[in-house]
Design a protein around this motif. Structure first.
Motif, PDB file in Angstrom:
ATOM      1  N   UNK B  85       0.823  -1.208   0.000  1.00  0.00           N
ATOM      2  CA  UNK B  85       0.000   0.000   0.000  1.00  0.00           C
ATOM      3  C   UNK B  85       0.860   1.262   0.000  1.00  0.00           C
ATOM      4  N   UNK B  86       1.795   1.345   0.952  1.00  0.00           N
ATOM      5  CA  UNK B  86       2.578   2.581   1.050  1.00  0.00           C
ATOM      6  C   UNK B  86       3.394   2.807  -0.225  1.00  0.00           C
ATOM      7  N   UNK B  87       3.954   1.727  -0.787  1.00  0.00           N
ATOM      8  CA  UNK B  87       4.782   1.895  -1.979  1.00  0.00           C
ATOM      9  C   UNK B  87       3.936   2.262  -3.189  1.00  0.00           C
ATOM     10  N   UNK B  88       2.777   1.607  -3.330  1.00  0.00           N
ATOM     11  CA  UNK B  88       1.971   1.879  -4.511  1.00  0.00           C
ATOM     12  C   UNK B  88       1.393   3.292  -4.470  1.00  0.00           C
ATOM     13  N   UNK B  89       0.959   3.723  -3.282  1.00  0.00           N
ATOM     14  CA  UNK B  89       0.475   5.099  -3.179  1.00  0.00           C
ATOM     15  C   UNK B  89       1.612   6.059  -3.526  1.00  0.00           C
ATOM     16  N   UNK B 177       6.371  10.275   2.775  1.00  0.00           N
ATOM     17  CA  UNK B 177       7.839  10.279   2.856  1.00  0.00           C
ATOM     18  C   UNK B 177       8.440   9.467   1.702  1.00  0.00           C
ATOM     19  N   UNK B 178       7.823   8.331   1.399  1.00  0.00           N
ATOM     20  CA  UNK B 178       8.327   7.522   0.284  1.00  0.00           C
ATOM     21  C   UNK B 178       8.182   8.276  -1.037  1.00  0.00           C
ATOM     22  N   UNK B 179       7.071   8.993  -1.185  1.00  0.00           N
ATOM     23  CA  UNK B 179       6.875   9.785  -2.400  1.00  0.00           C
ATOM     24  C   UNK B 179       8.032  10.756  -2.579  1.00  0.00           C
ATOM     25  N   UNK B 239      11.070   2.260  -2.985  1.00  0.00           N
ATOM     26  CA  UNK B 239      10.053   2.447  -1.955  1.00  0.00           C
ATOM     27  C   UNK B 239       9.826   1.163  -1.164  1.00  0.00           C
ATOM     28  N   UNK B 240       9.811   0.025  -1.849  1.00  0.00           N
ATOM     29  CA  UNK B 240       9.577  -1.254  -1.179  1.00  0.00           C
ATOM     30  C   UNK B 240      10.645  -1.518  -0.132  1.00  0.00           C
ATOM     31  N   UNK B 241      11.883  -1.144  -0.443  1.00  0.00           N
ATOM     32  CA  UNK B 241      12.994  -1.538   0.407  1.00  0.00           C
ATOM     33  C   UNK B 241      13.362  -0.538   1.478  1.00  0.00           C
TER      34      UNK B 241
END
Lengths: 297, 320
Positions: B85-89, B177-179, B239-241
């Motif tokens: 979820x966090x990575x895809x967003x 933050x990942x974005x 983002x995944x890692x």
């Protein structure tokens, strides 16, 4: 490219042409806004770090170890020393290895093998740093305990693909005529590499090392399991765990104490300034090197 | 390293380097092979550390929801959800923004602005993740809690995703933050891609009466679309890692919640927060199992991206 003025038929304001022009303008505006957003994000983060971190900076902050629990006036001297030592050791491992890999790829490897090595380097660059941490933990920490040396191995693994790839790019930029001249003068391949190609590309190699150092100095995940159980005193013993700036930020950021958070901000400011100065310096140096090499063509 | 050749008459030749051709070739080759072995050893070692958990739970680890150090039941379902979820967003927001930045830097910006703005975007990538996480936990999280999440809840609260009480840690700040982390990565690859589109194609399109946007949409983007996909995959892999910044802002929630306001956790975040304090061998192995999943994801993503890039290069090589 040079579409400063729109084509003739678009200057008429018939409906269709106007709509096309408006859509175009709209999209250009969106792209501009996206760039403004990115620069604004950088500005916001940097401004926050300066605003929160600057007040906590003092001479003591750089020269003292963290204060015992409950007291103030401590610093991050142990972390600064630890980061310096670990990054230096990691560079000492990754730089020669990375340059050798680049030399192999550019000078010796058959195209298919070079392609393979490149693929593996890219894969290595994509391995999450936390996984590198787990790897080095299992390889070096289990059994013999945490140490700055183990952490520097983890950092070196992180730096290796960065240095190798960037160095290879610069080596490939060196004009073939220089290489041929070296060989035509009777130099061996190795002599040509050592005396002509490496000196020509040295600026680029240094740049790659600078960028990799900037990256490694700010990494937390590789040191989290390899050098994190640390005493609050300044030490240079690389056989034991040493503190590091990113780790001190990580630990303090999760603390409920306002003082600890302030220490985290101040450490973040130190780290950010260090990393940004290295990145900007590396970038300028790389531009200069490229220009120098291109002038040789 | 290598036996000296019989000394030649010329002084020039006597000053040859200590090792000759073969020496350098072997040394460089060993370093290159070393990098292959390193990746192999890394994979082996991480799987080896995870083995007790792999042996005990097998593949059901992937869809089991428990994570209980007391009963010794471990499963990754909620973590996979949090990671996905966090990575895809993050990718969904970052990809259009970053590609637009790439366009701006390659096609639209006044020439004088291109280099400095490009440099600033790249500096965004240089911010250490722990600093971004610190900013996320102290500045971004409370800001979202006070100003953004209540409003989202008012408007969209009927969707489970936006239900629940606002919190200063959770999936939403993690995704943001990942974005921020992946925008510069995708942007700089996009810029390079757009710059690689042959000028005569662009000018041809403009000469036929396209507006600049039509040229971009009909000529530039189709030319580099595969590369853009590769760029987005690389951003996704990053983002995944990401472990540190995420573990700082996501709150380390142990319970599954559909709401983006609530604390959650990701694969990498869980490893960062628990590996050190792991209480049993099985827990340590299970955390290493999470690392195996992460490693597999990153390998798949990176190799896919590289195959795409290679295909492009072959096609371009054929075209010229």
């Amino acid at each position: 490219m040079s579409a400063a003025t729109p084509p003739l038929h678009l200057r008429s304001s018939t409906g269709r042409a106007r709509r096309r022009r408006l859509v175009g303008r709209g999209m250009e505006l969106l792209a501009t806004l996206a760039s403004v957003l990115a620069v604004a994000l950088l500005a916001i983060v940097v401004a926050s770090v300066i605003k929160e971190g600057a007040p906590a900076l003092s001479w003591d902050f750089f020269t003292k170890a963290p204060a015992p629990f409950g007291q103030t006036n401590g610093g991050i001297a142990n972390s600064i020393v630890g980061t310096a030592l670990m990054t230096a050791m990691a560079t000492a491992m990754a730089l020669p290895a990375g340059v050798l890999i680049a030399i192999y790829n550019v000078e010796f490897a058959p195209p298919r093998v070079a392609e393979m090595v490149r693929l593996v380097l890219n894969v290595l660059a994509g391995v999450p740093t936390i996984v590198i941490g787990i790897f080095v933990y299992g390889l070096l920490v289990v059994g013999s305990g945490q140490s700055a040396a183990a952490a520097s191995v983890a950092l070196a693994i992180l730096m290796l693909p960065l240095i190798a790839r960037a160095t290879e790019e610069v080596l490939a930029l060196v004009p073939a005529s220089l290489r041929e001249a070296g060989l035509a003068l009777g130099g061996t391949r190795a002599r040509t590499v050592v005396r002509i190609i490496l000196p020509t590309a040295v600026g680029g190699i240094v740049t790659s090392a600078i960028v990799a150092v900037a990256r490694a100095a700010g990494e937390t995940a590789p040191v989290l399991f390899t050098s994190s159980i640390v005493a609050n005193l300044v030490s240079t013993d690389v056989h034991s765990a040493l503190g590091s700036i990113p780790l001190s930020i990580y630990v303090n950021s999760e603390s409920p104490s306002v003082h600890d958070q302030q220490q985290a901000w101040a450490a973040a400011l130190v780290l950010l300034v260090f990393v940004l100065v290295l990145s900007i310096g590396g970038r300028l140096l790389s531009l200069r090197t490229r220009r120098q090499i291109e002038r040789m063509r | 390293m290598i036996a000296e050749t019989p000394a030649p008459a010329s002084t020039f030749r006597r000053r040859r380097p200590r090792f000759g051709d073969a020496g350098l070739r072997v040394l460089a080759g060993v370093a290159a092979i070393g990098s292959l072995l390193l990746v192999a050893l890394l994979t082996y070692k991480v799987v080896d550390e995870a083995w007790p958990s792999i042996a005990q739970f097998g593949l059901s680890f992937l869809w089991s929801e428990d994570w209980n150090a007391v009963t010794g039941e471990f499963g990754a379902r909620d973590l996979i959800w949090g990671t996905a979820f966090s990575s895809l967003v993050a990718v969904a927001i970052a990809a259009p923004v970053a590609i637009a930045i790439g366009l701006f830097l390659s096609e639209l910006a006044p020439r004088r602005l291109r280099a400095p703005v490009g440099a600033l975007v790249e500096l965004l990538a240089a911010i250490p993740s722990v600093v971004l996480g610190l900013w996320g936990i102290i500045v971004l999280g409370p800001f979202l809690q006070q100003h953004i999440e209540p409003r989202l809840g008012d408007w969209l609260g009927f969707i489970p995703l936006f239900s629940g009480s606002p919190s200063n840690v959770g999936l939403l700040p993690a995704a943001i933050v990942l974005t921020i982390m992946i925008i510069p990565i995708v942007a700089s690859i996009s810029r390079e891609l757009f710059l690689s589109v042959p000028g005569d194609l662009k000018q041809g399109s403009l000469a036929l009466g396209s507006t600049r946007w039509e040229m971009v949409r009909n000529v530039a983007i189709p030319q580099v679309s595969a590369g853009l996909v590769a760029a987005v995959i690389l951003g996704l892999a990053r983002a995944l890692g990401e472990a540190i910044a995420v573990s700082q802002v996501i709150g380390g929630g142990l319970n599954f919640s559909a709401s983006v306001f609530q604390p959650a956790d990701t694969l990498a975040g869980r490893i960062a927060s628990q590996y050190q304090g792991s209480t049993s061998n099985l827990q340590t192995a299970s955390l290493a199992y999470l690392a195996v999943i992460l490693l597999a994801m990153s390998l798949i993503a990176n190799i896919t991206a590289q195959l795409i890039v290679r295909r492009i290069r072959q096609r371009m090589g054929g075209a010229h």
